[in-house]
Design a protein around this motif. Structure first.
Motif, short mmCIF file in Angstrom:
data_model
loop_
_atom_site.label_atom_id
_atom_site.label_comp_id
_atom_site.label_asym_id
_atom_site.label_seq_id
_atom_site.Cartn_x
_atom_site.Cartn_y
_atom_site.Cartn_z
N SER A 1 82.62 24.73 -48.41
CA SER A 1 83.67 25.75 -48.31
C SER A 1 83.76 26.53 -49.61
CB SER A 1 85.03 25.12 -48.00
OG SER A 1 85.48 24.32 -49.07
N ILE A 2 84.27 27.77 -49.46
CA ILE A 2 84.49 28.66 -50.60
C ILE A 2 85.84 29.33 -50.39
CG2 ILE A 2 83.74 30.78 -51.76
CD1 ILE A 2 80.88 30.05 -50.96
N ASP A 3 86.63 29.38 -51.44
CA ASP A 3 87.91 30.07 -51.40
C ASP A 3 87.98 30.98 -52.62
OD1 ASP A 3 90.59 30.70 -50.66
OD2 ASP A 3 91.33 29.21 -52.08
N VAL A 4 88.17 32.27 -52.39
CA VAL A 4 88.25 33.24 -53.48
C VAL A 4 89.64 33.85 -53.48
CG1 VAL A 4 87.30 35.35 -54.47
CG2 VAL A 4 85.79 33.77 -53.26
N ALA A 5 90.28 33.86 -54.63
CA ALA A 5 91.61 34.46 -54.79
C ALA A 5 91.59 35.29 -56.07
CB ALA A 5 92.69 33.38 -54.86
N GLY A 6 91.25 36.57 -55.90
CA GLY A 6 91.18 37.45 -57.08
C GLY A 6 90.09 36.99 -58.02
N PRO A 7 90.45 36.75 -59.30
CA PRO A 7 89.45 36.39 -60.30
C PRO A 7 89.15 34.89 -60.38
CG PRO A 7 91.53 36.69 -61.37
CD PRO A 7 91.75 37.02 -59.91
N ILE A 8 89.64 34.11 -59.42
CA ILE A 8 89.33 32.67 -59.40
C ILE A 8 88.73 32.30 -58.05
CG2 ILE A 8 91.10 32.07 -61.10
CD1 ILE A 8 92.79 30.96 -58.82
N ALA A 9 87.92 31.26 -58.06
CA ALA A 9 87.29 30.80 -56.82
C ALA A 9 87.09 29.29 -56.88
CB ALA A 9 85.96 31.50 -56.61
N ARG A 10 87.11 28.69 -55.70
CA ARG A 10 86.89 27.25 -55.57
C ARG A 10 85.74 27.05 -54.60
NH1 ARG A 10 88.20 23.76 -51.81
NH2 ARG A 10 89.51 25.27 -50.75
N VAL A 11 84.83 26.13 -54.94
CA VAL A 11 83.70 25.80 -54.08
C VAL A 11 83.68 24.29 -53.88
CG1 VAL A 11 81.18 25.77 -53.87
CG2 VAL A 11 82.33 27.76 -54.90
N HIS A 12 83.52 23.87 -52.63
CA HIS A 12 83.37 22.46 -52.29
C HIS A 12 81.96 22.30 -51.73
CE1 HIS A 12 84.70 18.98 -49.43
NE2 HIS A 12 84.09 18.50 -50.50
N LEU A 13 81.20 21.38 -52.30
CA LEU A 13 79.83 21.17 -51.82
C LEU A 13 79.39 19.75 -52.10
CD1 LEU A 13 77.84 21.13 -54.54
CD2 LEU A 13 78.21 23.57 -54.43
N TRP A 14 78.26 19.37 -51.52
CA TRP A 14 77.61 18.13 -51.92
C TRP A 14 76.21 18.49 -52.40
CZ3 TRP A 14 73.04 17.28 -49.56
CH2 TRP A 14 72.87 17.65 -48.24
N VAL A 15 75.71 17.65 -53.30
CA VAL A 15 74.36 17.85 -53.84
C VAL A 15 73.75 16.48 -54.10
CG1 VAL A 15 75.15 18.07 -56.24
CG2 VAL A 15 72.97 19.08 -55.56
N ASP A 16 72.47 16.37 -53.77
CA ASP A 16 71.77 15.11 -53.97
C ASP A 16 71.12 15.07 -55.34
OD1 ASP A 16 72.45 14.27 -51.43
OD2 ASP A 16 70.55 14.91 -50.53
N VAL A 17 71.28 13.94 -56.01
CA VAL A 17 70.56 13.59 -57.22
C VAL A 17 70.09 12.15 -56.96
CG1 VAL A 17 70.66 13.28 -59.73
CG2 VAL A 17 72.02 15.07 -58.64
N PRO A 18 68.99 12.03 -56.17
CA PRO A 18 68.56 10.71 -55.72
C PRO A 18 68.56 9.68 -56.84
CG PRO A 18 67.22 12.39 -54.70
CD PRO A 18 68.08 13.09 -55.74
N PRO A 19 69.10 8.50 -56.56
CA PRO A 19 69.43 7.98 -55.24
C PRO A 19 70.87 8.23 -54.79
CG PRO A 19 69.66 6.23 -56.84
CD PRO A 19 69.22 7.47 -57.60
N LEU A 20 71.56 9.19 -55.42
CA LEU A 20 72.97 9.41 -55.10
C LEU A 20 73.22 10.79 -54.51
CD1 LEU A 20 74.55 7.94 -58.35
CD2 LEU A 20 74.26 6.79 -56.15
N ARG A 21 74.27 10.87 -53.70
CA ARG A 21 74.80 12.14 -53.22
C ARG A 21 76.18 12.29 -53.87
NH1 ARG A 21 74.28 13.56 -47.22
NH2 ARG A 21 72.33 14.31 -48.12
N TYR A 22 76.41 13.46 -54.48
CA TYR A 22 77.68 13.73 -55.12
C TYR A 22 78.47 14.76 -54.33
CZ TYR A 22 75.78 11.33 -59.17
OH TYR A 22 75.25 10.39 -60.01
N GLU A 23 79.77 14.60 -54.32
CA GLU A 23 80.68 15.59 -53.75
C GLU A 23 81.32 16.31 -54.93
OE1 GLU A 23 84.70 15.97 -51.02
OE2 GLU A 23 83.95 13.99 -51.55
N ASP A 24 81.12 17.62 -54.99
CA ASP A 24 81.58 18.42 -56.13
C ASP A 24 82.66 19.41 -55.69
OD1 ASP A 24 79.51 17.12 -57.41
OD2 ASP A 24 78.35 18.92 -57.84
N HIS A 25 83.64 19.57 -56.54
CA HIS A 25 84.67 20.60 -56.39
C HIS A 25 84.58 21.46 -57.64
CE1 HIS A 25 86.63 18.59 -52.96
NE2 HIS A 25 86.12 17.52 -53.53
N LEU A 26 84.16 22.70 -57.47
CA LEU A 26 83.89 23.59 -58.59
C LEU A 26 84.95 24.67 -58.69
CD1 LEU A 26 80.09 24.19 -57.86
CD2 LEU A 26 81.13 22.36 -59.23
#
Length: 126
Positions: free
Chosen positions: A75-100
């Motif tokens: 997901s992506i949420d943009v509000a003017g000059p700020i934004a939030r991104v929710h994603l997952w990314v793999d760095v084997p052997p782990l999967r991370y959930e990131d909130h940017l």
């Protein structure tokens, strides 16, 4: 970024982020991260914090993976000059959930905050 919507600009940054994490591209993060960037790992026993310099050192210490980058923007949420991104990314052997958290600085989206957790062990998935 004339002709590019804020949403498209943030999405492009999110894709760039996912690829940079997977391929251990510290050069990308050097430019992408705001000078006051802070990263926080949330675990059962508490939180661990890194600033920009510590994060860049962490990325430089990793080995890049081969093949296609493994991540998904949720997901992506943009509000003017700020934004939030929710994603997952793999760095084997782990999967991370990131909130940017991104902020727009002089027309560019800069990564200001990263809060993440370990979402899964990839070797345990079916």
């Amino acid at each position: 970024m004339s002709g590019v919507s804020a949403y498209q600009g943030v999405l492009a940054r999110a894709v760039e982020y996912g690829e940079a994490v997977y391929f251990a591209r510290a050069d990308v993060f050097e430019e992408m991260c705001h000078e006051r960037f802070q990263m926080t790992l949330v675990e059962e026993h508490g939180e661990t914090f890194w600033d920009k310099a510590s994060y860049l050192e962490r990325v430089r210490g990793r080995t890049a993976f081969k093949g296609d980058a493994s991540f998904e923007v949720l997901s992506i949420d943009v509000a003017g000059p700020i934004a939030r991104v929710h994603l997952w990314v793999d760095v084997p052997p782990l999967r991370y959930e990131d909130h940017l958290g991104f902020v727009q600085v002089d027309g560019a989206w800069k990564l200001l905050t990263k809060v993440f957790r370990t979402a899964a062990r990839l070797d345990e998935e079916e």
